[in-house]
Design an enzyme around this catalytic site. Structure first.
Site, PDB file in Angstrom:
ATOM      1  CD1 TRP A  78      -6.149   2.437   9.875  1.00 27.21           C
ATOM      2  CD2 TRP A  78      -4.480   3.198   8.578  1.00 27.21           C
ATOM      3  NE1 TRP A  78      -6.145   3.805   9.960  1.00 27.21           N
ATOM      4  CE2 TRP A  78      -5.131   4.299   9.174  1.00 27.21           C
ATOM      5  CE3 TRP A  78      -3.395   3.430   7.733  1.00 27.21           C
ATOM      6  CZ2 TRP A  78      -4.737   5.617   8.933  1.00 27.21           C
ATOM      7  CZ3 TRP A  78      -2.997   4.742   7.499  1.00 27.21           C
ATOM      8  CH2 TRP A  78      -3.667   5.819   8.089  1.00 27.21           C
TER       9      TRP A  78
ATOM     10  CD  GLU B 190     -10.325  -7.447  16.916  1.00 33.91           C
ATOM     11  OE1 GLU B 190     -10.593  -6.275  16.650  1.00 33.91           O
ATOM     12  OE2 GLU B 190      -9.585  -8.155  16.197  1.00 33.91           O
TER      13      GLU B 190
ATOM     14  CB  SER C 108     -19.047  -4.912  13.093  1.00 33.65           C
ATOM     15  OG  SER C 108     -18.723  -5.803  12.032  1.00 33.65           O
TER      16      SER C 108
ATOM     17  N   GLY D 123     -11.537  -1.711  12.905  1.00 31.59           N
ATOM     18  CA  GLY D 123     -10.958  -1.944  11.587  1.00 31.59           C
ATOM     19  C   GLY D 123     -11.454  -0.901  10.600  1.00 31.59           C
ATOM     20  N   GLY D 124     -12.453  -1.276   9.802  1.00 35.98           N
ATOM     21  CA  GLY D 124     -12.925  -0.429   8.705  1.00 35.98           C
ATOM     22  C   GLY D 124     -13.190   1.022   9.083  1.00 35.98           C
TER      23      GLY D 124
END
Ligand code: 13P
Length: 248
Positions: free
Chosen positions: A10, A163, A208, A229-230
């Site tokens: 997060w 990553e 992504s 992530g997002g």
């Protein structure tokens, strides 16, 4: 042989309202799916542990200090994270390496601190865009891997997350061939150093990952899951990624 893992980072996002998303996510998992881990900010760790209690969703921190205690204002130690009921901690994320100038030696010390506290270390490595353009990706990430992973790394105590920095938060993703190339190389390096037991170390791809590209990424043999992530912030985005992993 390796249990798949869908991990969410997060980052510096999340308030009490986001715990509702976590409760929803926890409530809709089966015990037979991939392992699921959510890493909220430290302020929400204890809440997140209680919201997911009894569910298949585990909780992790996003960083830890290498020391157990001491005069380190603002830092959080691995035993403190473990005391919340969390089971893992991300270390060496590129945002930490950049924002806080963390070196491979710093990261290695944090991995050891995580192990000592009984936490699984989610160890991140990845190349910059310049390194990718300069054709030095494999060399750079192999160096990072060896310098950040301590002796004693196993599939039980550590997960490696590859990553590429240029893919984080940008919507740009390496080609499947590039992902296969890096993950196969990382597997070879791990087995070369730690022996056949290193076949059990999970290798995550991060950068992504979205519902619309996850299934393709998960076709790679040495991709054992994702660090997201997002798209981990909303259950409606993370669930399709979990489902794609389960189906892979
Ligand atoms: P995004 O999925 O938002 O690109 O973030 C990836 C990441 O850095 C996870 O640790």
């Amino acid at each position: 042989m390796r249990r798949k893992l869908a991990a969410g980072n997060w980052k510096m996002n999340g308030d009490a309202s986001l715990l509702g998303e976590l409760a929803q996510l926890a409530g809709q998992q089966s015990d037979t799916g991939p392992e699921i881990l959510i890493c909220p900010p430290h302020t929400l760790l204890a809440h997140a542990v209680s919201v997911t209690d009894g569910s298949p969703v585990g909780i992790g921190g996003q960083d830890c200090h290498a020391a157990e205690t001491g005069a380190h204002t603002g830092d959080v130690s691995a035993p403190m994270i473990a005391a919340t009921g969390a089971q893992a901690v991300i270390v060496g994320h590129s945002e930490r390496r950049t924002d806080h100038h963390e070196t491979n030696a710093d990261v290695r010390a944090k991995v050891k601190a995580a192990w000592a506290a009984g936490l699984t270390a989610i160890l991140c490595i990845g190349e910059s865009e310049d390194e990718r353009m300069g054709d030095s990706t494999l060399e750079i990430i192999a160096d990072q891997l060896h310098a950040s992973a301590p002796d004693g790394t196993t599939g039980d105590n550590t997960v490696i997350a590859y990553e590429p920095i240029w893919a984080i938060g940008t919507g740009r993703v390496p080609t499947l061939e590039q992902i296969i190339e890096t993950h196969d190389m990382l597997r070879d390096e791990l087995v070369g150093r730690f022996g056949p037991e290193a076949m059990t170390i999970r290798l995550l791809y991060g950068g992504s990952v979205k519902p619309n590209n996850a299934a393709d990424i998960f076709t790679a043999d040495n991709v054992d899951g994702a660090l997201v992530g997002g798209a981990s912030l909303a259950a409606a985005d993370f669930q399709p990624i979990i489902d794609a992993l389960a189906a892979s």
